[in-house]
Scaffold this active site. Sequence first.
Site, PDB file in Angstrom:
ATOM      1  N   SER A   1      -0.709   3.866   2.355  1.00  0.00           N
ATOM      2  CA  SER A   1      -1.706   2.812   2.304  1.00  0.00           C
ATOM      3  C   SER A   1      -3.111   3.404   2.439  1.00  0.00           C
ATOM      4  O   SER A   1      -3.500   4.231   1.621  1.00  0.00           O
ATOM      5  CB  SER A   1      -1.412   1.757   3.367  1.00  0.00           C
ATOM      6  OG  SER A   1      -2.106   0.575   3.083  1.00  0.00           O
TER       7      SER A   1
ATOM      8  N   HIS B   1       5.402  -3.501   1.267  1.00  0.00           N
ATOM      9  CA  HIS B   1       4.278  -2.561   1.228  1.00  0.00           C
ATOM     10  C   HIS B   1       4.792  -1.138   1.343  1.00  0.00           C
ATOM     11  O   HIS B   1       5.402  -0.760   2.334  1.00  0.00           O
ATOM     12  CB  HIS B   1       3.317  -2.880   2.369  1.00  0.00           C
ATOM     13  CG  HIS B   1       2.061  -2.087   2.344  1.00  0.00           C
ATOM     14  ND1 HIS B   1       1.438  -1.682   1.185  1.00  0.00           N
ATOM     15  CD2 HIS B   1       1.291  -1.605   3.362  1.00  0.00           C
ATOM     16  CE1 HIS B   1       0.349  -1.003   1.481  1.00  0.00           C
ATOM     17  NE2 HIS B   1       0.250  -0.938   2.801  1.00  0.00           N
TER      18      HIS B   1
ATOM     19  N   ASP C   1       4.122  -4.831  -4.203  1.00  0.00           N
ATOM     20  CA  ASP C   1       3.315  -4.549  -3.015  1.00  0.00           C
ATOM     21  C   ASP C   1       2.207  -5.596  -2.845  1.00  0.00           C
ATOM     22  O   ASP C   1       1.389  -5.775  -3.739  1.00  0.00           O
ATOM     23  CB  ASP C   1       2.695  -3.154  -3.138  1.00  0.00           C
ATOM     24  CG  ASP C   1       2.217  -2.611  -1.807  1.00  0.00           C
ATOM     25  OD1 ASP C   1       1.536  -3.346  -1.070  1.00  0.00           O
ATOM     26  OD2 ASP C   1       2.514  -1.446  -1.505  1.00  0.00           O
TER      27      ASP C   1
END
Length: 514
Positions: free
Chosen positions: A227, A483, A453
């Site tokens: 991320s 995610h 996602d």
Amino acid sequence: MPNAFRIRVAALTAALALSSLLTGCSGDGAKDRDLATQKLDWKSCPAPDEAEGGGDAPSPLPGGGTWQCATMKAPLDWSKPKGATIGLALIRARADGDPDKRIGSLIFNFGGPGGSGVTTLPAFGDDYAALRTRYDLVSFDPRGVGRSDPVECENDEQLDDYFQQDATPETSAERTQLINRTKQFNAACEKNSRTILPQVRTTDAARDMDLMRQVLGDRQLHYFGISYGTELGGVYAHLFPKNVGRAVFDGVVDPTQDPEQSSLGQAKGFQLALDNFAEDCTSKKTECPIGDTPQDVKDRIAGLLVDLDEKPIPGVLPRELTQSAATNGIAQSLYSKDFWEYLTEGLEEAYDGDGKILMLLSDSMNGRSLNGEYSNITAANIAINCADEKPRYTADYVQQKLPEFRAASPLFGDYLAWGMVSCTDWAVPGAADHPDVSAPGSAPILVVGNTGDPATPYEGAKKMVDALGKGVGVELTYKGQGHGAYDSKDKCVQGAVNGYLLEGTVPKAGTVCT
């Protein structure tokens, strides 16, 4: 209110806490050779402190080993490398395979920005056991986070109030209240953390990682970024392309977007995840308890949020579940398909007037523990984002943009649009419209995108590959939900990632895992 739903670490924190909550979250490196040659004093890890989220000390490793912690000195201001220093908290698990096949250290950043790597790595260490056969697994609290000179803003009582505010104002009075409460929070950050606020940019953290590489004794940086950790890794590759070893980016941030574009992308991403959740619930053989059709599920959720705006319901007493807390809790549950059962149960109970589960989901997003203490994830998240991001958005500008955000997501659009005012009155100017991740000359970087996602939409992976430059980024697609991709435990994804990190085998660009 953060300027985006917290990326990655919130979901990981929730995975740690939900069980108990619901039953009971360009350069050559450091210029200061003295710092580069410092010796770390590795010891058994203490229990996480409040800024890291609290809890127990890490459990013993399989086979009887222990997690080890140390503090690395780094310059407070990288423009003055021989000036004042700060301490950065590190954690590691030593490689447990054949010593002759050890590659070096594999450094993790799990995202946020603002999440504690010192607490996250041991919580999910088993997920990376295969990588430990040839690497020391290492993570850290980035500057401003956890034990690493944490940004401090408001106290626990004030944060309870901060998160109860109406984050989607509909009247002039409500807008004024939101702006004034945001100014109050930002002023507290400046008062309590004036020294560290200008020093928490992603470029500073990237320079810290290159110092870390040298202190750990590695010729190149081997890296696993998730991320926001992909943005940090991209900035590192831009600054130190020749120092990149084997690197993987998972749950990829689009480095070409400014904050507005990123927030709009998240609105679309979370709406897609909500659509998928509603479709999944109503497509099963058993009856979906929260709606008869996907549209019915979404309509009932929208109705709940309207009702909560007028009249909150009991949450985690004495606090009430507000519209903002419910929206935050719903978003939290969309980070992983594993959380969808909690969302279903939470909605069922909320329709009956009990908001506890949705509020616990929201608490896990915000870093609030059962005892009412907050980690510093919110303070650090806002501080890092505002130091990185140059644009500043006014309430009038956001008001003009609401139709576009609502078109992207009827449920999350307003929330994410108004989140853009978080940095408007920040004490430190932002560095750039978006990060520079161009990295000519870097070793290949495996870039993994997930089609479902919500927090870092799939399109960002291709944008990252293009921005890294020709011959650097290698894209792999995972057709899944949630995610990130590696922690889905998909054998195709994990095989490709492990094959690169352990054996140096770069998968064919465009590989698709289903």
